[in-house]
Enzyme design. Sequence first.
Site, mmCIF file in Angstrom:
data_model
loop_
_atom_site.group_PDB
_atom_site.id
_atom_site.type_symbol
_atom_site.label_atom_id
_atom_site.label_comp_id
_atom_site.label_asym_id
_atom_site.label_seq_id
_atom_site.Cartn_x
_atom_site.Cartn_y
_atom_site.Cartn_z
ATOM 1 N N VAL A 14 -0.149 -14.162 72.286
ATOM 2 C CA VAL A 14 -0.266 -14.632 73.673
ATOM 3 C C VAL A 14 0.452 -15.983 73.834
ATOM 4 C CG1 VAL A 14 -1.850 -15.214 75.551
ATOM 5 C CG2 VAL A 14 -2.438 -13.389 73.961
ATOM 6 N N VAL A 130 -10.921 -12.590 80.069
ATOM 7 C CA VAL A 130 -11.503 -11.274 80.393
ATOM 8 C C VAL A 130 -10.456 -10.366 81.035
ATOM 9 C CG1 VAL A 130 -13.386 -10.079 81.558
ATOM 10 C CG2 VAL A 130 -13.686 -12.448 80.895
ATOM 11 N N ILE A 134 -5.852 -8.753 84.727
ATOM 12 C CA ILE A 134 -6.688 -8.458 85.908
ATOM 13 C C ILE A 134 -7.417 -9.725 86.361
ATOM 14 C CG2 ILE A 134 -8.632 -7.089 86.780
ATOM 15 C CD1 ILE A 134 -7.978 -4.973 84.674
ATOM 16 N N GLY A 184 0.015 -6.176 69.461
ATOM 17 C CA GLY A 184 -0.600 -7.445 69.862
ATOM 18 C C GLY A 184 -1.797 -7.281 70.785
ATOM 19 N N GLU A 187 -7.741 -8.247 68.448
ATOM 20 C CA GLU A 187 -8.116 -9.593 68.016
ATOM 21 C C GLU A 187 -7.644 -9.797 66.575
ATOM 22 O OE1 GLU A 187 -9.845 -11.840 70.192
ATOM 23 O OE2 GLU A 187 -9.069 -10.240 71.440
ATOM 24 N N ASP A 198 -16.151 -7.653 71.310
ATOM 25 C CA ASP A 198 -15.238 -8.254 72.288
ATOM 26 C C ASP A 198 -15.621 -7.825 73.713
ATOM 27 O OD1 ASP A 198 -12.207 -9.367 72.785
ATOM 28 O OD2 ASP A 198 -12.553 -7.543 73.960
ATOM 29 N N LYS A 202 -16.965 -10.279 76.777
ATOM 30 C CA LYS A 202 -16.385 -10.288 78.130
ATOM 31 C C LYS A 202 -17.479 -10.054 79.179
ATOM 32 C CE LYS A 202 -11.825 -8.779 76.640
ATOM 33 N NZ LYS A 202 -11.080 -7.621 76.136
ATOM 34 N N GLY A 297 -2.312 -7.700 75.613
ATOM 35 C CA GLY A 297 -0.872 -7.805 75.414
ATOM 36 C C GLY A 297 -0.368 -9.182 75.795
HETATM 37 N N1 HSE Z 1 -8.488 -7.674 71.908
HETATM 38 C C1 HSE Z 1 -8.610 -7.697 73.301
HETATM 39 C C2 HSE Z 1 -8.554 -6.292 73.855
HETATM 40 C C3 HSE Z 1 -7.528 -8.555 73.875
HETATM 41 O O1 HSE Z 1 -8.083 -5.420 73.119
HETATM 42 O O2 HSE Z 1 -8.965 -6.052 74.971
HETATM 43 C C4 HSE Z 1 -7.668 -8.841 75.331
HETATM 44 O O3 HSE Z 1 -8.853 -9.505 75.618
#
Ligand code: HSE
Length: 324
Positions: A14, A130, A134, A184, A187, A198, A202, A297
């Site tokens: 990122v 998050v 979006i 990419g 995490e 994850d 969020k 991404g």
């Molecule tokens: N690893 C996270 C996902 C990255 O795949 O959604 C974006 O938050």
Amino acid sequence: MRRVGIALLGCGTVGRGFVELVERERPRIAARHDVDLRIDRILIRDNDKERAGVDRRLLTRSAIAAIDDECDVVVELIGGVHSAGAFVRRAIANGRNVVTANKALLAMNGAELFNAAAANDVSIGFEASVCGAIPIVRVLKSAFAGDEIESIEGVVNGTCNFILSCMERGSAFAEALSCAQERGFAEADATLDVDGVDAAQKMRILASLAFDAPVVRESVVGIRGVTPHEIERARIGGNSIRLVARAERIAGGVAIDVAPRELDANHLFANVRDENNTVVVRGRASGEIVLSGKGAGALPTASAVLADVIEIAKSPSRRTAYAI
Ligand code: HSE
């Protein structure tokens, strides 16, 4: 035109996307918003890594040099809780605005960091934490300001959705995961993605924006246990398996639930593919609002980071971004 100096912490997927986007969009941003964005320092860990398109003269391995430098905004894209948390605390104490994509840090220490930011009269922008591109944070804070939110439900992890989509097309789990890592999406510790952590982080962030209530129940199941046989059986029946995350008001607080669900082909979430995310916010007055887009991404996530930087840069008073 106001010059806005940026210290970028981290130059991974990122981070590099952010450098590319700032470079590409700088003239348009200057013309439109009257701010001249400049990345002055980039904190890296490994000096020998190839970083195409990144000016090596900006690189430093000294966090202190990066954070204590004169800058207007510290952009934290390191991830993880410990070093990133220490850097963000230092930046706030130094009176710097912070923009971060770090959901783990905010889910764990959000209240403390936002209190510190308020005490130091600075902002924390976290749109990118998050659902990638979006703009769900802005929507919850601004667009729903006049309504009571009843529930938030969605496909909020791009990596899991990418893996499930690949498995539907016949890939093995491990192959799909390494493809998500190469692109990419995952995490640094991909167990956070595949185990549903994850997604739960969020939902904690979204819940704190949407509901003025504590999380009193949380159930988190990832996609590790979803077998190729289950995916194939669902596919033959016209269904899809998706990792669905939900936060809703219950008596005494908020319940968060993350789990793989088998969904009918007509279900909105069944048609969310690859790294895309979809979130449905249900308001008492507004009914359902749906937001969809790329959830992971480099460039999609960087676009959310950059929007926060611009918002902070444009603001005459420093405290603009939302507290959770
Ligand atoms: N690893 C996270 C996902 C990255 O795949 O959604 C974006 O938050």
